[in-house]
Design a protein around this motif. Structure first.
Motif, PDB file in Angstrom:
ATOM      1  N   TYR A   1       0.828  -1.212   0.000  1.00  4.88           N
ATOM      2  CA  TYR A   1       0.000   0.000   0.000  1.00  4.88           C
ATOM      3  C   TYR A   1       0.860   1.259   0.000  1.00  4.88           C
ATOM      4  N   ARG A   2       1.943   1.252   0.758  1.00  4.04           N
ATOM      5  CA  ARG A   2       2.817   2.433   0.832  1.00  4.04           C
ATOM      6  C   ARG A   2       3.433   2.754  -0.525  1.00  4.04           C
ATOM      7  N   ARG A   3       3.803   1.716  -1.264  1.00  2.07           N
ATOM      8  CA  ARG A   3       4.357   1.959  -2.610  1.00  2.07           C
ATOM      9  C   ARG A   3       3.323   2.635  -3.502  1.00  2.07           C
TER      10      ARG A   3
ATOM     11  N   ASP B   1       0.986   4.676  -2.441  1.00  3.57           N
ATOM     12  CA  ASP B   1       0.615   5.973  -1.852  1.00  3.57           C
ATOM     13  C   ASP B   1       1.618   7.051  -2.267  1.00  3.57           C
TER      14      ASP B   1
ATOM     15  N   HIS C   1       1.232  10.544  -0.820  1.00  2.99           N
ATOM     16  CA  HIS C   1       1.375  10.634   0.644  1.00  2.99           C
ATOM     17  C   HIS C   1       0.074  11.060   1.308  1.00  2.99           C
TER      18      HIS C   1
ATOM     19  N   ARG D   1      -0.828   8.476   6.551  1.00  2.32           N
ATOM     20  CA  ARG D   1       0.238   8.446   7.560  1.00  2.32           C
ATOM     21  C   ARG D   1       0.257   7.028   8.117  1.00  2.32           C
ATOM     22  N   TRP D   2       1.402   6.378   8.061  1.00  6.12           N
ATOM     23  CA  TRP D   2       1.544   4.973   8.445  1.00  6.12           C
ATOM     24  C   TRP D   2       2.253   4.883   9.785  1.00  6.12           C
TER      25      TRP D   2
END
Length: 121
Positions: A22-24, A26, A29, A32-33
């Protein structure tokens, strides 16, 4: 603009792989993880216990509303370009109750396994 905040179990290999995926995605941005195994400071502001955060997926949406479990995943998907269609589909067809049923069973199994590893005490 408010951001969506995700509390996740970074000590869980399966969870970490999913969140990394998921972060890739996003790239804007929008999320916030926060790994609750490393930084649990944000939990208390929402009345979330550390053990509860390990037991169930927690997300704070852009409206500062706490959502958990399957609805938390759908909230994350709404923020990610390649998953927005899936979030819309889940909401349109009212799939959250079925998803929550499945997620609750997985979460209980996962939490028991993590507790056997010693992270609950």
């Amino acid at each position: 603009m408010n951001t969506t905040t995700v509390f996740y179990d970074g000590g869980c290999p399966l969870c970490s792989r999913e969140i990394a995926h998921y972060r890739r995605m996003d790239k804007e941005h929008r999320i916030r993880w926060l790994d609750v195994t490393r930084d649990g400071a944000g939990l208390s502001a929402y009345g979330i216990d550390h053990v509860e955060a390990l037991a169930v997926f927690h997300v704070i949406d852009r409206g500062d509303r706490l959502v958990k479990g399957a609805e938390g995943f759908v909230t994350v998907w709404e923020e990610l370009p390649r998953y927005r269609w899936l979030a819309r589909l889940c909401r349109f067809f009212h799939l959250l109750p079925v998803m929550e049923w499945g997620y609750a069973r997985f979460a209980r199994w996962h939490f028991r396994r993590r507790c056997r590893e010693g992270v609950c005490g």
